[in-house]
Each structure stands twice: as C-alpha cells, then as structure tokens.
Design a protein around this motif. Structure first.
Motif: not given
Length: 114
Positions: A19-30
């Motif tokens: 469900a998550h793009t790399m950018g969104r995944a990185a943002e979610m993980l900080g």
C-alpha cells in the motif's frame, strides 16, 4: 456488489498488500529512502514493484523495517540489524514448530487400565 475479498476497501485490511510508496514508507518510519533500499540490499525485505517499477511496501514489511530501525538507532550496523531480525524470526518460527510438535507428540492418552 462484488464478493468479499475483492472490494477495494479490503486491501486496507490486508497486511501484505503493498500500500505504501517508498517516500511514504520512509516518512512513516522516520527514516530515508536510502535506509529502505539498504534493507532490500541486505534481503530483510523485498518490496513489490508497481507497474511503473516503483517500490511499494506492505504494513508487514514496515513492521519488519521498524524492528531493524530500532537496532540501527541503538548503534547496530544495518547489515547486522538485518541479520538479527532474520534470525529472531527464524527462532520464533522454530519455537512455534517445536511447540506444535510437542502438542502433537503428546496427543490424547488412552485411558488408564483399571
């Protein structure tokens, strides 16, 4: 109405849906996209690819990445963090199988003879 399991909203409940793009995944993980790429290089997680070739991450993969991130934040090198998470998962699975084997091996006991 389509049968359950084929509705678009069901994808939000699927832990393995990318469900998550790399950018969104990185943002979610900080963290950074480079961190996620490093996890892929060390074979901790393998993101799926969109039709355009972009990395997509599932909720399950993000939980694994978060475990590695905690280790890295404590000073563990990325490669070692990936190996630790993999070994922890293998140990957990072995323990689960061992417990299952023990329950099966114990099985129901015949009643005692009187």
């Amino acid at each position: 109405m389509p049968p359950r399991g084929t509705r678009p909203a069901d994808k939000f409940d699927d832990d393995d849906y990318p469900a998550h793009t790399m950018g969104r995944a990185a943002e979610m993980l900080g963290t950074t996209p480079a961190f996620l790429r490093a996890l892929g290089e060390h074979r901790l997680i393998t993101p799926l690819r969109s039709e355009g070739g972009h990395r997509r991450y599932s909720h399950y993969q993000l939980r694994i990445a978060a475990r590695a991130r905690e280790l890295v934040d404590r000073g563990t090198p990325v490669e070692a963090a990936c190996r630790i998470v993999i070994l922890e998962d293998q140990l957990e699975e072995a323990q689960r199988l061992n417990d299952q084997y023990r329950r099966t091996a114990a099985g129901p006991h015949p009643p005692a003879a009187e």
